[in-house]
Write a protein that holds these residues in place. Structure first.
Motif, short mmCIF file in Angstrom:
data_model
loop_
_atom_site.label_atom_id
_atom_site.label_comp_id
_atom_site.label_asym_id
_atom_site.label_seq_id
_atom_site.Cartn_x
_atom_site.Cartn_y
_atom_site.Cartn_z
N ASP A 127 0.93 -1.14 0.07
CA ASP A 127 -0.11 0.08 -0.05
C ASP A 127 1.05 1.14 0.12
O ASP A 127 0.51 2.39 -0.51
CB ASP A 127 -0.81 0.07 1.31
N THR A 128 1.87 1.16 0.58
CA THR A 128 2.80 2.41 0.91
C THR A 128 3.70 2.82 -0.42
O THR A 128 3.90 3.66 -0.89
CB THR A 128 3.76 2.34 1.90
N PHE A 129 3.89 1.69 -1.04
CA PHE A 129 4.75 1.67 -2.68
C PHE A 129 3.99 1.16 -3.81
O PHE A 129 4.35 0.06 -4.17
CB PHE A 129 6.09 1.23 -2.19
N PRO A 130 2.94 1.68 -4.07
CA PRO A 130 1.82 0.79 -5.10
C PRO A 130 2.62 0.60 -6.20
O PRO A 130 2.00 -0.43 -6.52
CB PRO A 130 0.66 2.15 -5.13
N LYS A 131 3.51 1.40 -6.71
CA LYS A 131 4.31 1.10 -8.00
C LYS A 131 5.41 0.17 -7.92
O LYS A 131 6.15 -0.04 -8.87
CB LYS A 131 4.72 2.70 -8.34
N ARG A 134 7.84 -2.93 -7.95
CA ARG A 134 7.93 -4.16 -8.34
C ARG A 134 8.51 -4.97 -7.31
O ARG A 134 9.84 -4.70 -6.65
CB ARG A 134 9.09 -4.14 -9.55
N LYS A 169 1.10 -10.39 -6.29
CA LYS A 169 1.56 -9.75 -7.29
C LYS A 169 3.22 -9.80 -6.99
O LYS A 169 3.96 -8.73 -7.26
CB LYS A 169 1.09 -8.51 -7.52
#
Length: 162
Positions: A1-5, A7, A48
């Motif tokens: 949630d904190t780093f949605p982008k 990988r 993911k």
């Protein structure tokens, strides 16, 4: 949630490889069932999270990430230096469970840095009661256009992050 982008990549290590070896020996009938693969059991797909297997390296721009078991031999006195001597590259490893760094300039003026990070597991397991392990972790930020990276190799000492 904190780093949605972000990988997220799960780099398989020697302990992770044991799962499939154990499964193949003890229960070959279910060895190829997706529910019993390591990624299936850990639900990496649902989360993911990509998995990298077969001792393949991961590149974060100009930094190569290895677990460390891909390199033959132990980490020696300074695992980062041992890694440098084997790879002559910018490399991050975790296998030795010890924080160290080795920096060396090349003849042409480039600077190569090999780094080994601490671990987040118990420091004194039954199979290695006497060791030189320390707690720690690393994080890497990459400049996408250039491939340059910034690596923070942190230690955890007495509950504090350094």
């Amino acid at each position: 949630d904190t780093f949605p982008k972000a990988r997220i990549i799960f780099k398989e290590g020697n302990h992770d490889e044991r799962w499939e070896k154990w499964l193949y020996v003890k229960a070959p009938e279910i060895f190829d069932d997706a529910e019993f693969t390591l990624e299936g059991r850990l639900k990496l797909g649902e989360l993911k999270i990509e998995i990298v297997k077969d001792k393949l390296p991961v590149a974060i721009g100009k930094l190569i990430v290895l677990h460390g078991h891909e390199l033959q031999g132990g980490g020696g006195v300074n695992p980062a230096r041992a890694t440098f001597l084997k790879t002559m590259a910018n490399v991050l490893i975790a296998h030795c469970h010890r924080t160290s760094q080795h920096t060396e300039p090349t003849f042409l003026g480039d600077v190569l840095v090999s780094t080994s990070q601490g671990c987040l597991c118990g420091l004194y397991p039954d199979f290695a009661r006497i060791n030189k392990w320390n707690w720690g972790f690393s994080y890497v930020e990459q400049d996408l256009p250039t491939g340059e990276y910034h690596l923070e190799n942190l230690k955890i000492i007495n509950g504090k992050v350094y």
